[in-house]
Design a protein around this motif. Sequence first.
Motif, PDB file in Angstrom:
ATOM      1  N   LEU A 109       0.830  -1.210   0.000  1.00  0.00           N
ATOM      2  CA  LEU A 109       0.000   0.000   0.000  1.00  0.00           C
ATOM      3  C   LEU A 109       0.861   1.256   0.000  1.00  0.00           C
ATOM      4  O   LEU A 109       0.567   2.227  -0.698  1.00  0.00           O
ATOM      5  CB  LEU A 109      -0.935   0.011   1.204  1.00  0.00           C
ATOM      6  CG  LEU A 109      -2.176  -0.870   1.105  1.00  0.00           C
ATOM      7  CD1 LEU A 109      -2.911  -0.899   2.431  1.00  0.00           C
ATOM      8  CD2 LEU A 109      -3.093  -0.395   0.000  1.00  0.00           C
ATOM      9  N   ALA A 110       1.906   1.237   0.803  1.00  0.00           N
ATOM     10  CA  ALA A 110       2.763   2.415   0.891  1.00  0.00           C
ATOM     11  C   ALA A 110       3.498   2.682  -0.423  1.00  0.00           C
ATOM     12  O   ALA A 110       3.677   3.834  -0.813  1.00  0.00           O
ATOM     13  CB  ALA A 110       3.774   2.242   2.022  1.00  0.00           C
ATOM     14  N   VAL A 113       0.413   2.667  -4.036  1.00  0.00           N
ATOM     15  CA  VAL A 113      -0.702   3.610  -4.148  1.00  0.00           C
ATOM     16  C   VAL A 113      -0.147   5.003  -4.419  1.00  0.00           C
ATOM     17  O   VAL A 113       0.831   5.430  -3.806  1.00  0.00           O
ATOM     18  CB  VAL A 113      -1.542   3.610  -2.849  1.00  0.00           C
ATOM     19  CG1 VAL A 113      -2.591   4.702  -2.884  1.00  0.00           C
ATOM     20  CG2 VAL A 113      -2.202   2.256  -2.645  1.00  0.00           C
ATOM     21  N   ASP A 114      -0.780   5.712  -5.332  1.00  0.00           N
ATOM     22  CA  ASP A 114      -0.385   7.082  -5.637  1.00  0.00           C
ATOM     23  C   ASP A 114      -1.049   8.015  -4.613  1.00  0.00           C
ATOM     24  O   ASP A 114      -2.151   8.518  -4.827  1.00  0.00           O
ATOM     25  CB  ASP A 114      -0.808   7.454  -7.060  1.00  0.00           C
ATOM     26  CG  ASP A 114      -0.350   8.852  -7.434  1.00  0.00           C
ATOM     27  OD1 ASP A 114       0.518   9.406  -6.728  1.00  0.00           O
ATOM     28  OD2 ASP A 114      -0.870   9.391  -8.431  1.00  0.00           O
ATOM     29  N   TRP A 115      -0.385   8.201  -3.489  1.00  0.00           N
ATOM     30  CA  TRP A 115      -0.955   8.980  -2.388  1.00  0.00           C
ATOM     31  C   TRP A 115      -1.077  10.453  -2.745  1.00  0.00           C
ATOM     32  O   TRP A 115      -1.957  11.144  -2.237  1.00  0.00           O
ATOM     33  CB  TRP A 115      -0.109   8.813  -1.124  1.00  0.00           C
ATOM     34  CG  TRP A 115      -0.129   7.413  -0.619  1.00  0.00           C
ATOM     35  CD1 TRP A 115       0.867   6.494  -0.739  1.00  0.00           C
ATOM     36  CD2 TRP A 115      -1.205   6.744   0.044  1.00  0.00           C
ATOM     37  NE1 TRP A 115       0.488   5.298  -0.187  1.00  0.00           N
ATOM     38  CE2 TRP A 115      -0.780   5.431   0.303  1.00  0.00           C
ATOM     39  CE3 TRP A 115      -2.474   7.126   0.437  1.00  0.00           C
ATOM     40  CZ2 TRP A 115      -1.585   4.502   0.940  1.00  0.00           C
ATOM     41  CZ3 TRP A 115      -3.284   6.195   1.068  1.00  0.00           C
ATOM     42  CH2 TRP A 115      -2.837   4.898   1.318  1.00  0.00           C
ATOM     43  N   LEU A 118      -4.449  11.129  -4.182  1.00  0.00           N
ATOM     44  CA  LEU A 118      -5.485  11.104  -3.145  1.00  0.00           C
ATOM     45  C   LEU A 118      -5.488  12.390  -2.327  1.00  0.00           C
ATOM     46  O   LEU A 118      -6.540  12.933  -1.999  1.00  0.00           O
ATOM     47  CB  LEU A 118      -5.275   9.909  -2.200  1.00  0.00           C
ATOM     48  CG  LEU A 118      -5.622   8.540  -2.746  1.00  0.00           C
ATOM     49  CD1 LEU A 118      -5.151   7.465  -1.794  1.00  0.00           C
ATOM     50  CD2 LEU A 118      -7.117   8.434  -2.961  1.00  0.00           C
ATOM     51  N   VAL A 119      -4.314  12.879  -1.999  1.00  0.00           N
ATOM     52  CA  VAL A 119      -4.207  14.108  -1.212  1.00  0.00           C
ATOM     53  C   VAL A 119      -4.771  15.284  -2.000  1.00  0.00           C
ATOM     54  O   VAL A 119      -5.532  16.097  -1.468  1.00  0.00           O
ATOM     55  CB  VAL A 119      -2.733  14.365  -0.811  1.00  0.00           C
ATOM     56  CG1 VAL A 119      -2.557  15.759  -0.251  1.00  0.00           C
ATOM     57  CG2 VAL A 119      -2.288  13.338   0.212  1.00  0.00           C
ATOM     58  N   ASP A 125      -3.786  18.676   1.525  1.00  0.00           N
ATOM     59  CA  ASP A 125      -2.399  19.116   1.546  1.00  0.00           C
ATOM     60  C   ASP A 125      -2.137  20.177   2.604  1.00  0.00           C
ATOM     61  O   ASP A 125      -1.011  20.593   2.792  1.00  0.00           O
ATOM     62  CB  ASP A 125      -1.981  19.621   0.165  1.00  0.00           C
ATOM     63  CG  ASP A 125      -2.909  20.704  -0.367  1.00  0.00           C
ATOM     64  OD1 ASP A 125      -2.527  21.375  -1.327  1.00  0.00           O
ATOM     65  OD2 ASP A 125      -4.006  20.858   0.176  1.00  0.00           O
TER      66      ASP A 125
END
Length: 176
Positions: A109-110, A113-115, A118-119, A125
């Motif tokens: 997951l870390a 995933v393209d965090w 999502l942010v 942010d």
Amino acid sequence: MILQTLAVAFFGLVAVWFSIVVFRTKSMVRSALALLGAMVALGLLFLALEAEFLGVLQLMMMATEMSVMAIFMVMFMMDPGGLGQMEMTHQKKLSLVAGIVGGLVAALLALLVDWGALVQAQNLDMPERQNYNLGMEIMGRSMLIFETAGVTILVSMIAGTLLAIVSRTQTTEGQE
């Protein structure tokens, strides 16, 4: 940015190390102190991630909770110091498999995933906005739940202490 990444990596590794120590020691008190170390590392991890409210909350709550837990373990357990080499782990194979699977899932997951997307999609942010939203949630509709939980925990601690005192008094009177 590089300093923040190093801090997150360092506190993450410290948290994982102390989490391993929790299960490797034979002493309940040492295990509680290692768990406290892991929780402090998580609080510092939150601070490094600019989630100041969660970081301070984690540090304050866990320091208090671990202290109370260590006191209760010394009061109620037969061998809190681990002198009898008590076994503190159960279902070792299942625990090992669950830990490895959980660690792999967390790592995937870390890393996969393209965090950032999502942010940006959730406008997360700004740490100030996150803190504001969390504070409104805790102090808004969840306030009664938190207050009730706090009072319940306090009553349980007082009742447990009174039970220990009564039990000890009855035991010493029976020996005389």
